[in-house]
Design a protein around this motif. Structure first.
Motif, mmCIF file in Angstrom:
data_model
loop_
_atom_site.group_PDB
_atom_site.id
_atom_site.type_symbol
_atom_site.label_atom_id
_atom_site.label_comp_id
_atom_site.label_asym_id
_atom_site.label_seq_id
_atom_site.Cartn_x
_atom_site.Cartn_y
_atom_site.Cartn_z
ATOM 1 N N ARG A 97 0.943 -1.211 -0.016
ATOM 2 C CA ARG A 97 -0.091 0.087 0.113
ATOM 3 C C ARG A 97 1.071 1.505 -0.230
ATOM 4 N N ASP A 98 1.927 1.364 0.802
ATOM 5 C CA ASP A 98 2.796 2.464 0.988
ATOM 6 C C ASP A 98 3.580 2.728 -0.507
ATOM 7 N N LEU A 99 3.854 1.461 -0.959
ATOM 8 C CA LEU A 99 4.539 1.691 -2.371
ATOM 9 C C LEU A 99 3.788 2.208 -3.415
ATOM 10 N N VAL A 100 2.489 1.797 -3.478
ATOM 11 C CA VAL A 100 1.372 2.436 -4.493
ATOM 12 C C VAL A 100 1.135 3.831 -4.205
ATOM 13 N N PHE A 101 1.290 4.402 -2.727
ATOM 14 C CA PHE A 101 0.984 5.935 -2.776
ATOM 15 C C PHE A 101 2.344 6.672 -3.052
ATOM 16 N N ILE A 102 3.559 5.920 -2.726
ATOM 17 C CA ILE A 102 4.801 6.729 -3.295
ATOM 18 C C ILE A 102 4.787 6.658 -4.785
ATOM 19 N N ILE A 103 4.418 5.698 -5.621
ATOM 20 C CA ILE A 103 4.382 5.768 -7.050
ATOM 21 C C ILE A 103 3.484 6.701 -7.484
ATOM 22 N N SER A 104 2.263 7.226 -6.593
ATOM 23 C CA SER A 104 1.305 8.005 -7.077
ATOM 24 C C SER A 104 1.874 9.509 -6.749
ATOM 25 N N VAL A 105 2.532 9.656 -5.948
ATOM 26 C CA VAL A 105 3.206 10.951 -5.808
ATOM 27 C C VAL A 105 4.241 11.305 -6.779
ATOM 28 N N ILE A 106 5.106 10.224 -7.099
ATOM 29 C CA ILE A 106 6.125 10.325 -8.152
ATOM 30 C C ILE A 106 5.513 10.718 -9.555
ATOM 31 N N PHE A 107 4.393 10.095 -9.688
ATOM 32 C CA PHE A 107 3.415 10.257 -10.864
ATOM 33 C C PHE A 107 3.217 11.846 -11.094
ATOM 34 N N ILE A 108 2.548 12.272 -9.876
ATOM 35 C CA ILE A 108 2.198 13.720 -9.654
ATOM 36 C C ILE A 108 3.588 14.731 -10.067
ATOM 37 N N PHE A 109 4.649 14.093 -9.484
ATOM 38 C CA PHE A 109 5.728 14.881 -9.747
ATOM 39 C C PHE A 109 5.996 15.000 -11.194
ATOM 40 N N PHE A 110 5.745 13.939 -11.715
ATOM 41 C CA PHE A 110 6.246 13.960 -13.337
ATOM 42 C C PHE A 110 5.014 14.718 -14.158
ATOM 43 N N ARG A 111 3.881 14.712 -13.533
ATOM 44 C CA ARG A 111 2.932 15.540 -14.320
ATOM 45 C C ARG A 111 3.292 16.965 -14.139
ATOM 46 N N LEU A 112 3.676 17.281 -12.954
ATOM 47 C CA LEU A 112 4.220 18.801 -12.666
ATOM 48 C C LEU A 112 5.324 19.136 -13.543
ATOM 49 N N ILE A 113 6.184 18.372 -13.702
ATOM 50 C CA ILE A 113 7.591 18.638 -14.467
ATOM 51 C C ILE A 113 6.920 18.734 -15.905
ATOM 52 N N PHE A 114 6.203 17.660 -16.357
ATOM 53 C CA PHE A 114 5.714 17.747 -17.821
ATOM 54 C C PHE A 114 4.911 19.097 -18.109
ATOM 55 N N PHE A 115 4.219 19.474 -17.303
ATOM 56 C CA PHE A 115 3.463 20.850 -17.762
ATOM 57 C C PHE A 115 4.328 21.932 -17.611
ATOM 58 N N ALA A 116 5.349 21.842 -16.835
ATOM 59 C CA ALA A 116 6.244 23.105 -16.718
ATOM 60 C C ALA A 116 7.129 23.291 -17.905
ATOM 61 N N GLN A 117 7.277 22.095 -18.571
ATOM 62 C CA GLN A 117 8.034 22.139 -19.873
ATOM 63 C C GLN A 117 7.230 22.366 -21.024
ATOM 64 N N TYR A 118 5.813 22.033 -20.939
ATOM 65 C CA TYR A 118 5.091 21.897 -22.159
ATOM 66 C C TYR A 118 3.658 22.495 -22.235
ATOM 67 N N ALA A 119 3.529 23.154 -21.103
ATOM 68 C CA ALA A 119 2.080 24.033 -20.979
ATOM 69 C C ALA A 119 1.678 24.848 -22.072
ATOM 70 N N ASN A 120 2.735 25.622 -22.661
ATOM 71 C CA ASN A 120 2.580 26.464 -23.830
ATOM 72 C C ASN A 120 2.092 25.529 -24.855
#
Length: 364
Positions: A97-120
């Motif tokens: 369960r802990d690993l699932v939540f950790i992966i979810s947070v990492i996914f959100i991090f990647f989403r943040l990085i992705f939009f920081a690069q490609y929002a335009n």
């Protein structure tokens, strides 16, 4: 109105509720249609959460401060989750369960990085689709196009409402878990130095951690829901544009009534329309998998058939006939969203399926 006033207006929370108000208005009036596409409304929702990192938003100082605060908050949450894994190594269920939540947070991090690069780039696609949405359709296919746009808008709004209903339900259940399960003290299993997460030893620190987890969970899940709705809705809008193109093509001859000059102008316009959709599908990749991505490919294959139905060998000059043939030839290749330099996800799935078939045959 000054730029600062516009920015303040744009950050109002009513932007988050506007799509639902618009959806209700369109639903009540059979003759009404949405003033904007779904992707426009969902982008407004993300902007209302002050976490849309295009160049315009990054020029607002308070937004930048908020972005840094949110990233730090997410990093602290990830660190506490990772630290909590050390306590759950002996229990495989809690560890999983802990690993699932950790992966979810990492996914959100990647989403943040992705939009920081490609929002335009996202803005470019949404703005282009918004322009297409406002293009007026003339001729006998006009009512069918309006009905199609209205139906697609209401269908996706129903999907958004259902998605947010399940999302909020999950958030409420997760936050309330410590109140009806004695073995659970926090919504997420974490660990802090000096046992700050233990309510019996540090009640004040525990309350702060509980509030932090609850607000962070609610904010990021709502943000992620809005972001995913925006990404998927762009597939949906591209698919809707292809459907409109097919409707116009099937009504082309009836609209032109044998007028060769009008036929040539309309054919040229529809060819440019199709070219614009092709360029948009190759401009920016929004997701590696999606049912709406499949819908886009399937609907794009219908364009060739619609062009063939619009073609009448007894009407028009050789130039028009060649234009039709070019249109049919180009439309025979289905559209697939790409993320250069990576191959299309459809190709990856095909290769995986081929490998699985080989392995199955070998095992038999």
């Amino acid at each position: 109105m000054t730029e600062l006033q516009i920015e303040r207006k744009n950050c109002k929370w009513d932007r988050f509720w506007s799509p639902f108000i618009e959806g209700w208005a369109v639903f009540k009036d059979p003759q009404a249609h949405s003033t904007h596409i779904i992707a426009f409304w969902t982008r407004d929702q993300v902007k209302a959460l002050c976490l849309y990192t295009n160049s315009e938003e990054r020029r607002v100082t308070r937004n930048v401060v908020w972005h840094y605060y949110i990233v730090i908050q997410l990093a602290v949450s990830l660190a506490s989750l990772c630290y909590g894994v050390l306590e759950s190594i002996d229990d495989i269920a809690i560890l999983g369960r802990d690993l699932v939540f950790i992966i979810s947070v990492i996914f959100i991090f990647f989403r943040l990085i992705f939009f920081a690069q490609y929002a335009n780039d996202v803005d470019a696609v949404i703005d282009a689709l918004e322009d297409i949405h406002h293009c007026e359709t003339k001729g006998p296919g006009r009512k069918e196009v309006q009905a199609t746009k209205r139906l697609h808008f209401l269908l996706f709004m129903a999907l958004i409402i259902a998605w947010f209903t399940f999302l909020i339900s999950f958030v409420l259940i997760k936050i309330s878990t410590p109140f009806w399960m004695e073995s659970v003290t926090l919504p997420f299993h974490v660990a802090w130095p000096c046992h700050l997460h233990d309510p019996s030893k540090h009640p004040i620190a525990y309350c702060l951690i509980f509030v932090s987890q609850s607000t962070t969970l609610t904010y990021f899940l709502v943000w992620l829901g809005a972001v995913e709705n925006m990404a998927v809705s762009i597939f949906f809008e591209l698919t809707s544009s292809l459907r409109v193109l097919c409707i116009e093509l099937r009504n082309l001859q009836e609209h032109c009534h044998g007028d060769e000059s009008l036929l040539e102008r309309e054919l040229h316009r529809l060819t440019k329309f199709h070219q614009r959709i092709i360029l948009l599908s190759d401009h920016w990749h929004l997701s590696f998998w999606s049912k709406f991505g499949d819908m886009l490919s399937e609907e794009s294959a219908e364009v060739a058939e619609a062009v063939y139905e619009a073609y009448d060998p007894t009407v028009g000059s050789i130039n028009i006939h060649q234009h039709f043939r070019f249109f049919i030839l180009r439309a025979q290749k289905p559209l697939i969203m790409r993320a250069s330099p990576f191959p299309p996800f459809n190709l990856i799935l095909k290769q995986c399926y081929s490998i699985l078939t080989v392995l199955s045959g070998t095992l038999e």
